[in-house]
Scaffold this active site. Sequence first.
Site, PDB file in Angstrom:
ATOM      1  CB  SER A   9      -2.923   0.483  15.481  1.00 10.47           C
ATOM      2  OG  SER A   9      -2.842   1.331  14.352  1.00 10.47           O
ATOM      3  CG  HIS A  33      -6.925   1.670  16.840  1.00 12.53           C
ATOM      4  ND1 HIS A  33      -7.782   2.371  17.667  1.00 12.53           N
ATOM      5  CD2 HIS A  33      -6.085   2.579  16.305  1.00 12.53           C
ATOM      6  CE1 HIS A  33      -7.450   3.658  17.642  1.00 12.53           C
ATOM      7  NE2 HIS A  33      -6.428   3.817  16.809  1.00 12.53           N
ATOM      8  CG  ASP A  35      -4.746   4.660  13.662  1.00 11.70           C
ATOM      9  OD1 ASP A  35      -5.402   5.268  14.517  1.00 11.70           O
ATOM     10  OD2 ASP A  35      -3.864   3.827  13.944  1.00 11.70           O
ATOM     11  CG  MET A  37      -4.224   9.222   9.798  1.00 10.87           C
ATOM     12  SD  MET A  37      -2.428   9.078   9.917  1.00 10.87           S
ATOM     13  CE  MET A  37      -2.292   7.977  11.326  1.00 10.87           C
ATOM     14  CG  HIS A  66      -8.024   7.286  16.051  1.00  5.42           C
ATOM     15  ND1 HIS A  66      -6.711   7.216  16.463  1.00  5.42           N
ATOM     16  CD2 HIS A  66      -8.404   8.570  16.262  1.00  5.42           C
ATOM     17  CE1 HIS A  66      -6.321   8.416  16.895  1.00  5.42           C
ATOM     18  NE2 HIS A  66      -7.333   9.249  16.767  1.00  5.42           N
ATOM     19  CG  MET A  68      -6.296  10.829  13.902  1.00  6.93           C
ATOM     20  SD  MET A  68      -4.786   9.831  13.928  1.00  6.93           S
ATOM     21  CE  MET A  68      -5.456   8.260  13.429  1.00  6.93           C
ATOM     22  CG  MET A 137      -4.493  10.915  20.688  1.00  6.24           C
ATOM     23  SD  MET A 137      -4.644   9.359  19.804  1.00  6.24           S
ATOM     24  CE  MET A 137      -2.988   9.165  19.111  1.00  6.24           C
ATOM     25  CG  PHE A 143       3.686  10.024  11.673  1.00  6.49           C
ATOM     26  CD1 PHE A 143       3.938   9.654  10.351  1.00  6.49           C
ATOM     27  CD2 PHE A 143       3.407  11.356  11.955  1.00  6.49           C
ATOM     28  CE1 PHE A 143       3.917  10.606   9.329  1.00  6.49           C
ATOM     29  CE2 PHE A 143       3.380  12.320  10.945  1.00  6.49           C
ATOM     30  CZ  PHE A 143       3.641  11.939   9.628  1.00  6.49           C
ATOM     31  N   GLY A 144       2.652   6.036  13.542  1.00  6.97           N
ATOM     32  CA  GLY A 144       2.944   4.950  14.465  1.00  6.97           C
ATOM     33  C   GLY A 144       4.419   4.994  14.855  1.00  6.97           C
ATOM     34  N   GLY A 145       4.773   4.149  15.809  1.00  7.66           N
ATOM     35  CA  GLY A 145       6.177   3.971  16.147  1.00  7.66           C
ATOM     36  C   GLY A 145       6.807   5.065  16.979  1.00  7.66           C
ATOM     37  CG  ASP A 175      -4.134   5.381  19.520  1.00  2.00           C
ATOM     38  OD1 ASP A 175      -3.175   4.644  19.235  1.00  2.00           O
ATOM     39  OD2 ASP A 175      -4.851   5.931  18.652  1.00  2.00           O
ATOM     40  N   GLY A 177       2.368   4.265  21.373  1.00  2.00           N
ATOM     41  CA  GLY A 177       3.556   3.895  22.134  1.00  2.00           C
ATOM     42  C   GLY A 177       3.329   2.816  23.176  1.00  2.00           C
ATOM     43  N   GLY A 197       0.245  -0.661  17.779  1.00  2.00           N
ATOM     44  CA  GLY A 197       0.523  -0.866  16.358  1.00  2.00           C
ATOM     45  C   GLY A 197       1.846  -1.564  16.176  1.00  2.00           C
TER      46      GLY A 197
HETATM   47  C1  DX5 Z   1      -1.318   7.445  15.725  1.00  2.00           C
HETATM   48  C2  DX5 Z   1      -2.375   6.380  15.748  1.00  2.00           C
HETATM   49  C3  DX5 Z   1      -2.049   5.190  16.570  1.00  2.00           C
HETATM   50  C4  DX5 Z   1      -0.831   4.439  16.082  1.00  2.00           C
HETATM   51  C5  DX5 Z   1      -0.270   3.645  17.212  1.00  2.00           C
HETATM   52  O1  DX5 Z   1      -1.846   8.526  15.046  1.00  2.00           O
HETATM   53  O2  DX5 Z   1      -3.582   6.915  16.275  1.00  2.00           O
HETATM   54  O3  DX5 Z   1      -3.182   4.329  16.635  1.00  2.00           O
HETATM   55  O4  DX5 Z   1      -1.129   3.569  15.010  1.00  2.00           O
HETATM   56  O5  DX5 Z   1       0.923   3.091  16.775  1.00  2.00           O
HETATM   57  P1  DX5 Z   1       2.064   2.662  17.788  1.00  2.00           P
HETATM   58  O6  DX5 Z   1       1.477   1.604  18.664  1.00  2.00           O
HETATM   59  O7  DX5 Z   1       3.138   2.196  16.898  1.00  2.00           O
HETATM   60  O8  DX5 Z   1       2.408   3.891  18.599  1.00  2.00           O
HETATM   61 ZN    ZN Z   2      -5.225   5.523  16.571  1.00  2.00          ZN
END
Ligand code: DX5
Ligand code: ZN
Length: 218
Positions: A9, A33, A35, A37, A66, A68, A137, A143-145, A175, A177, A197
């Site tokens: 991602s 991937h 994202d 938003m 993706h 959102m 999901m 958010f990532g991380g 998708d 974590g 990501g």
């Molecule tokens: C969250 C995104 C994910 C995110 C994953 O809204 O859809 O794709 O980037 O990031 P990690 O792998 O850091 O959880």
């Molecule tokens: Zn995503």
Amino acid sequence: MKPGRIAPSILAADFSRLGEEIATVEEHVDWLHIDVMDGHFVPNVSLGIPVIKSIRPHSKLFFDCHLMTTNPDAYFPALAEAGADLVTVHVEVFPDPRPVAALARANELGFGIVLNPITPAAAVEPFLDLMDVVVVMSVEPGFGGQSFMPEVLPKVESIRKWVDSQGLPADIQIDGGITPSTIGSARQAGADVFVAGSAIFGAPDPVDAVRALRNELS
Ligand code: DX5
Ligand code: ZN
């Protein structure tokens, strides 16, 4: 089950050198991937069509977008034009995804449906035949991380059972974590496309990080 595929991602990439970040993983991963938003469906704003368009000439990867956003369908023609290969939209936005699936097909885009952690598998059961991919999901979108939510795994198992028993071609993507310590349980539950990501772009060596994920799949 199909071979496991890795989809980094770019949300976790350094946007000031996005082209280089993608080039680093290009030969080592399966999908990219992306994202998107809008600050309405999720409380964050990321990137959009101009970014997709500018990275398209620099990568041959399959662009998995993706979405959102609350009105992703309005942008299918522009996304197709920018070089998207697949669009995934949330079932929370489209409880009956038939019309939006048809619109994606009319724009020659692959189509998939995403379920938030709280949304039951039953929400997509009647529509599995419309999809190239079902996305579960494993974090709250936005958010990532964040940490992987193992409680979504039974949902992956149910969807895997339905897809296999009906002989459908849909991939099951997970998708959020995904790390070397969580990817194995997701594979076990039946996922075949793994979005990561921060585990990839947040690692000192993204190629090593992809290898570490693949090791857990074999
Ligand atoms: C969250 C995104 C994910 C995110 C994953 O809204 O859809 O794709 O980037 O990031 P990690 O792998 O850091 O959880
Ligand atoms: Zn995503």
